[in-house]
Design a protein around this motif. Structure first.
Motif, short mmCIF file in Angstrom:
data_model
loop_
_atom_site.label_atom_id
_atom_site.label_comp_id
_atom_site.label_asym_id
_atom_site.label_seq_id
_atom_site.Cartn_x
_atom_site.Cartn_y
_atom_site.Cartn_z
N GLN A 7 49.06 -6.58 43.87
CA GLN A 7 49.42 -6.79 45.44
C GLN A 7 50.99 -6.43 45.52
O GLN A 7 51.28 -6.32 46.63
N ARG A 13 49.05 -0.81 48.55
CA ARG A 13 48.99 -1.33 49.73
C ARG A 13 47.81 -1.03 50.65
O ARG A 13 47.70 0.48 50.50
N ARG A 15 46.20 -1.13 54.70
CA ARG A 15 45.93 -1.85 56.04
C ARG A 15 45.09 -1.18 56.97
O ARG A 15 45.46 -0.72 58.03
N ASP A 127 52.77 -0.90 54.82
CA ASP A 127 51.42 -1.09 54.09
C ASP A 127 50.51 -0.25 54.83
O ASP A 127 49.73 0.57 53.85
#
Length: 317
Positions: A7, A13, A15, A127
């Motif tokens: 993480q 990452r 999104r 992200d």
């Protein structure tokens, strides 16, 4: 069990909703061409287009352009939909990568300072943009190396929104592949870390030992084998710590820690082919050597494992 570093890794990452079901819609790209919210990520020569010129003081961001900004004939790869509104792009916007050639790349943007490699810049992206850039680059690299079927030698064409290549004669489908590689932080009884210098790097650049997983081999077995082949060291207690995609060109880096096996002599023995130099570092020795040696870049999992062992961020580029 060791805590996972995944993480915290720059290129792990993500999104975006990959929206895999949409890839099967034959008219998906026609739908997106008519969608005012649809955006594209432009790739050229392994680099992504940024909103502005590269600037050390300003956080970079991907240029998410209108669908019609790139040539219709360019290779397009559907990446998914945004999860939230950001940078003028609404939540739910469809994002597609477009792979440009040496004519259409400069035609879209001639300012080379607006093109950048995620390999060096990925840790500075947000992200959403980091995930989009790595997904796009990984798939673009796969398309570039699979223009012909490895089974028949026949030409292949992109299908299913860029997630499949099809043999034009047999109709056989080829799917994206990723090469698994292990990378290892090795410590001795004094908790010193071993770092090696690869033959392909500057002579003063040092990093962790790493290598590809061989067929029929577990990850832990790959750790033991690769470490011994490159350094002559025998290790035990290989523990997984996290993973990061590394599409340069097509790897998934699987991070491990391991301990020196006290039952063996374990003299440092660089293999002379890949690894030319090996050194043990205590934390104080590594900190004192930063003006002398170069460490792996901040985008890499190697840097994260080194700094996790060190206990904090190292004052190096």
């Amino acid at each position: 069990m060791p805590r996972s570093l995944t993480q915290h890794l720059p290129l792990s990452r993500y999104r975006i909703d990959r929206d895999h079901a949409a890839r099967d819609r034959p008219q998906l790209f026609d739908e997106l061409a008519a969608d005012p919210d649809a955006r594209i990520v432009a790739l050229w020569r392994g680099e992504v287009l940024l909103t502005t010129a590269r600037d050390a003081a300003t956080a970079p961001a991907l240029a998410l352009l209108p669908w019609a900004s790139a040539p219709a004939e360019a290779l397009r790869i559907y990446l998914g939909r945004t999860l939230e509104a950001e940078g003028g792009v609404p939540a739910g916007a469809a994002i597609t990568a477009v792979v440009l050639d040496d004519e259409s790349g400069p035609a879209l943007e001639a300012d080379v300072t607006r093109w950048a490699s995620p390999r060096t810049l990925g840790h500075r992206l947000g992200d959403r943009d980091a995930g989009l850039a790595i997904e796009a680059l990984g798939l673009a690299n796969w398309h570039d190396t699979h223009r012909f079927s490895p089974r028949t030698g026949n030409p292949t064409v992109a299908a299913k929104a860029g997630w499949v290549r099809v043999d034009v004669e047999t109709g056989a489908e080829l799917f994206p592949r990723t090469d698994a590689a292990v990378i290892v932080g090795i410590t001795d009884a004094d908790d010193r870390l071993v770092l090696g210098s690869n033959a392909l790097w500057e002579s003063n650049r040092f990093s962790l030992l790493a290598g590809f997983v061989e067929p029929g081999e577990s990850l832990e077995a790959a750790v033991v084998r690769e470490v011994f082949e490159e350094s002559g060291l025998r290790v035990i207690d290989a523990e997984y710590v996290g993973s990061q995609p590394w599409p340069f060109p097509a790897s998934l880096m699987l991070g491990f820690r391991a301990r020196l096996d006290p039952a063996h002599a374990n003299d440092l023995r660089p293999d002379g082919a890949e690894i030319l130099d090996l050194r043990w570092f205590s934390r104080d020795e590594l900190a004192a050597s930063l003006g002398e040696i170069l460490l792996p870049g901040r985008t890499s999992i190697a840097r994260a494992i080194i700094e996790d062992w060190f206990g904090g961020s190292l004052d190096a580029p």
